[in-house]
Motif scaffolding. Structure first.
Motif, short mmCIF file in Angstrom:
data_model
loop_
_atom_site.label_atom_id
_atom_site.label_comp_id
_atom_site.label_asym_id
_atom_site.label_seq_id
_atom_site.Cartn_x
_atom_site.Cartn_y
_atom_site.Cartn_z
N UNK A 271 -3.42 1.48 -11.36
CA UNK A 271 -2.55 0.56 -10.63
C UNK A 271 -2.43 -0.78 -11.37
N UNK B 266 12.18 8.38 1.34
CA UNK B 266 11.01 8.89 2.05
C UNK B 266 9.96 7.83 2.28
N UNK B 267 9.94 6.79 1.46
CA UNK B 267 8.90 5.77 1.59
C UNK B 267 9.50 4.41 2.00
N UNK C 100 3.23 5.79 -5.76
CA UNK C 100 2.91 5.91 -7.18
C UNK C 100 1.84 6.96 -7.41
N UNK C 101 0.81 6.91 -6.55
CA UNK C 101 -0.34 7.76 -6.72
C UNK C 101 0.02 9.25 -6.55
N UNK C 102 0.89 9.52 -5.55
CA UNK C 102 1.26 10.92 -5.29
C UNK C 102 2.54 11.31 -6.03
N UNK C 103 2.94 10.45 -6.97
CA UNK C 103 4.06 10.78 -7.85
C UNK C 103 5.35 11.05 -7.06
N UNK C 104 5.61 10.20 -6.08
CA UNK C 104 6.88 10.28 -5.34
C UNK C 104 7.89 9.44 -6.11
N UNK D 289 1.88 1.87 -3.49
CA UNK D 289 0.74 2.40 -4.25
C UNK D 289 0.58 3.90 -3.97
N UNK D 290 0.66 4.25 -2.67
CA UNK D 290 0.52 5.66 -2.30
C UNK D 290 1.63 6.48 -2.96
N UNK E 234 0.83 -1.21 0.00
CA UNK E 234 0.00 0.00 0.00
C UNK E 234 0.87 1.26 0.00
N UNK E 235 2.04 1.21 0.66
CA UNK E 235 2.93 2.39 0.67
C UNK E 235 3.46 2.68 -0.73
N UNK F 179 5.17 6.84 10.07
CA UNK F 179 6.32 7.57 10.60
C UNK F 179 6.17 9.08 10.43
N UNK G 228 -0.76 5.40 -12.72
CA UNK G 228 -1.40 6.26 -11.72
C UNK G 228 -1.07 7.73 -11.96
N UNK G 229 -1.92 8.60 -11.44
CA UNK G 229 -1.68 10.03 -11.63
C UNK G 229 -2.21 10.79 -10.41
N UNK G 230 -1.64 11.95 -10.13
CA UNK G 230 -2.14 12.76 -9.02
C UNK G 230 -3.50 13.37 -9.32
#
Lengths: 259, 257
Positions: free
Chosen positions: B56, A169-170, A157-161, A154-155, A151-152, B90, B74-76
Motif C-alpha cells: 500500500x 462496485x466500490x 486494491x488488495x482484491x484486485x478490483x 485499499x480493499x 479503506x474501501x 452494502x 498490493x496483490x491478492x
C-alpha cells in the motif's frame, strides 16, 4: 423525541383543521370577493370536479411522466459525470468554475433558449426539470466520491478490483449515502420547477391546469391545483424518504438526507 | 528466504515542511508459515512496516522482497485485515466473501460455493444473508477472515485486527485465528500493542520502539500450541517482553531475613 403514530396523526389533523378554520373565518367576514378568495367548500368542490371529470388523473399522469423522465435522466447523467469528475480531480478543476456560474441560474431563465432549441410540447418541461435536478446530483456525487473512506479503496486494491468494476462496485455504492442526499434535494427542486415549466410552455399537466383555471377566471380551481401540487410533492418526498430508510437500515449507515 | 526486508525506511514530509521518520533502517527475515507479531507502542512504525509489506505504501529507502520478487504494489497473494474490518456495508456476508473471487472465478455458482465453504469455516453459515451492520464486531472480523482466506493468499497481514473488540471476544478470536493458521498453513504478520496477545499467537515477537520506528529485538516463543495463558512458561516469556520494553519496575527494596 419519538411521537406515537396516533399523536403524530392527531397533530397533523389539528394543524390542517386550524388552517382551514382560519381560512373559512376570513371568507365569512365577507371582505373578500369569492373570486379573490374562494371558500374551502368551493375549493373542495373544485377538487371533486377535477377528480370526477378525470382531468386530474390525466394532468397528474402527464406531469408525473415528465417529472420521471427529467428527474431520472438528470440523476443518471449527474451520477455518471459526478463519478468521472470525482475521480479525476484535474478535469473537475476546469469544470467546477463553469458549474459554479451556471448553478445559481434558475432553469426558467433558460426558457427562451429551450423553446428555440427544443420547440414546444413535453420536451421543454422535461429539460427544465432536468436542469433543476442535475446540479444537486452532480455536486453531491463529486463530493461523495471524494469522501469515500480510503479503506474501501485499499480493499479494492488488495482484491484486485479494477476499473470499471472498481467504479461501479466500490466507489459508487460507497459514495451513495452522500449521493442520496443530493437525489433527495434534486427531487424537491425538480418538483418545484416542473410546475413552473408547465406554466410557461405546456398544454397539459398540473402547471397548465392552474394557468387554464386562471384564464377561465376559476380561482377555486387555481387553489385546488395548488393544493394538489403540494400534496403530490409531499407524497413523492415521503416515497424517497421511505427508500432512504430502507437503505439506511440494511447498510447500517446514516444517509443524513433532508427531512 | 521467504520474506526479506532490507534497510527499510519510511519518511513522511509533514505539512509544515518538517520530516518525520516513521521507520528507520529495518532488516527482517520471515520464513514461510511463520506467525510473526509486530509489537510496540503507537508511533513505532509497526503499521507502516505492514503497509509496505502489503504494497500500500512505497519505502523511502530499502526494499521488501517476497520469494525473490520486489513488492511494489498490493496483490491478492497478501491480504490485509484491518482493525475496522473493511467490509462493504452494502453487500451481504456472502457477497462480501465473494468480492475477491469475482476477478478470479467467472462462474457464479462456483464462486458462491467457495464463499459458502469459507463462511462455514469461520462458523457463520447462519448469517450469510446478513449485512455487516447486523453483526457484532467479532463476527464482522470473522467475515473479513473468510473473505481473505477465500482467495487463498500465501500471506495474511493483520493490522491490529482485534483492537476494537472487548477482552473476552478478543481471546476467542485469538484462538480462532490460531486455529485457522494451523489449518490453512498461511504466513501471518500480525500487528498488535497487546503483549499477551503477541505471546499467545507468535512464533517470533518483533519488538519495536518509536522515535524513529526501529526493531529493538526479536523474541522467540518456543511454546507448544495451544498455549495456556496462565502457565509458568507463558508468564516467563511475557515477563521477558515486559522487561524488553522496560515496563517492569526495577525492585529497589532491601530484603531482610
Amino acid at each position: 423525541m419519538r411521537m406515537g403514530i396516533f399523536r403524530k396523526t392527531a397533530v397533523v389533523v389539528v394543524s390542517l383543521s386550524l388552517l382551514i378554520g382560519v381560512w373559512e373565518l376570513v371568507v365569512l367576514t365577507g371582505r373578500f370577493a369569492p373570486s379573490l378568495l374562494p371558500s374551502p367548500a368551493k375549493v373542495a368542490a373544485g377538487i371533486g370536479d377535477l377528480i370526477s371529470d378525470g382531468s386530474l388523473i390525466s394532468h397528474l399522469g402527464v406531469s408525473l411522466a415528465r417529472f420521471a423522465t427529467g428527474y431520472f435522466s438528470a440523476s443518471v447523467i449527474g451520477m455518471l459525470l459526478g463519478l468521472l469528475f470525482g475521480c479525476y480531480k484535474r478535469i473537475w478543476a476546469f469544470i467546477d468554475p463553469i458549474v459554479q456560474v451556471l448553478r445559481p441560474v434558475s432553469p426558467i431563465a433558460w426558457f427562451p433558449f429551450i423553446v428555440l432549441w427544443f420547440g414546444i410540447g413535453d420536451v421543454p418541461a422535461i429539460v427544465i426539470i432536468f436542469i433543476a435536478a442535475f446540479y444537486p446530483v452532480l455536486l453531491s456525487t463529486v463530493s461523495g466520491v471524494r469522501k469515500v473512506d480510503a479503506i474501501y479503496l485499499k480493499v479494492a486494491d488488495n482484491f484486485d478490483v479494477r476499473q470499471p468494476k472498481r467504479l461501479f462496485k466500490i466507489i459508487l455504492p460507497a459514495a451513495f449515502p452522500f449521493i442520496a442526499n443530493g437525489l433527495h434535494m434534486a427531487l424537491g427542486s425538480a418538483w418545484v420547477f416542473l410546475v413552473a415549466g408547465e406554466m410557461v410552455g405546456a398544454q397539459s399537466g398540473l402547471g397548465y391546469l392552474i394557468i387554464d383555471a386562471r384564464n377561465s377566471l376559476r380561482s377555486d380551481l387555481v387553489l385546488a391545483g395548488i393544493i394538489l401540487i403540494g400534496v403530490s410533492g409531499l407524497l413523492l418526498d415521503r416515497l424517497i424518504r421511505l427508500l432512504e430508510n430502507g437503505i439506511e437500515k440494511q447498510w447500517g449507515v446514516s444517509l443524513g438526507g433532508g427531512t | 528466504m521467504y520474506i526479506k526486508i532490507e534497510g527499510l525506511s519510511r519518511t513522511y514530509v509533514l505539512n509544515n515542511g518538517h520530516k518525520s521518520v516513521a521507520l528507520e533502517k529495518v532488516d527482517l527475515e520471515i520464513q514461510q508459515g511463520e506467525f510473526i507479531c509486530l509489537l510496540g507502542p503507537s508511533g513505532c512504525g509497526k503499521s507502516t512496516l505492514l503497509n509496505m509489506i502489503a504494497g500500500f505504501e512505497k519505502p523511502s529507502t530499502g526494499s521488501v522482497n517476497i520469494k525473490g520478487e520486489l513488492v511494489d504494489k498490493p496483490s491478492v497473494d497478501r491480504i490485509t485485515i484491518f482493525q475496522n474490518y473493511g467490509l462493504l456495508p452494502w453487500r451481504t456476508v456472502v457477497k462480501n466473501v465473494e468480492l475477491g473471487l469475482e476477478a478470479k472465478i467467472p462462474d457464479k455458482r462456483k464462486r458462491r460455493e467457495i464463499a459458502e465453504e469459507y463462511i462455514r469455516l469461520v462458523g457463520l453459515s447462519d448469517y450469510k444473508k446478513h449485512h455487516p451492520a447486523q453483526l457484532s464486531g467479532g463476527m464482522q472480523q470473522r467475515v473479513a477472515l473468510a473473505r481473505a482466506l477465500a482467495v487463498d493468499p500465501e500471506i495474511l497481514l493483520m493490522d491490529e485486527p482485534l483492537g476494537a473488540l472487548d477482552a473476552m471476544t478478543r481471546m476467542n478470536m485469538q484462538e480462532e485465528i490460531e486455529r485457522l493458521w494451523l489449518e490453512k498453513q498461511k504466513t501471518i504478520i500480525f500487528v498488535t500493542h497487546d503483549i499477551e496477545e503477541a505471546v499467545f499467537l507468535a512464533d517470533r515477537i518483533v519488538m519495536m520502539t518509536p522515535g524513529p520506528g526501529r526493531i529493538k529485538s526479536i523474541i522467540d516463543v518456543p511454546l507448544a500450541r495451544k498455549r495456556d495463558r496462565t502457565s509458568p512458561d507463558f508468564l516467563k516469556i511475557r515477563d521477558q517482553v515486559f522487561a524488553g520494553f522496560e515496563l517492569k519496575g526495577v525492585d529497589h527494596t532491601e530484603y531482610y531475613l
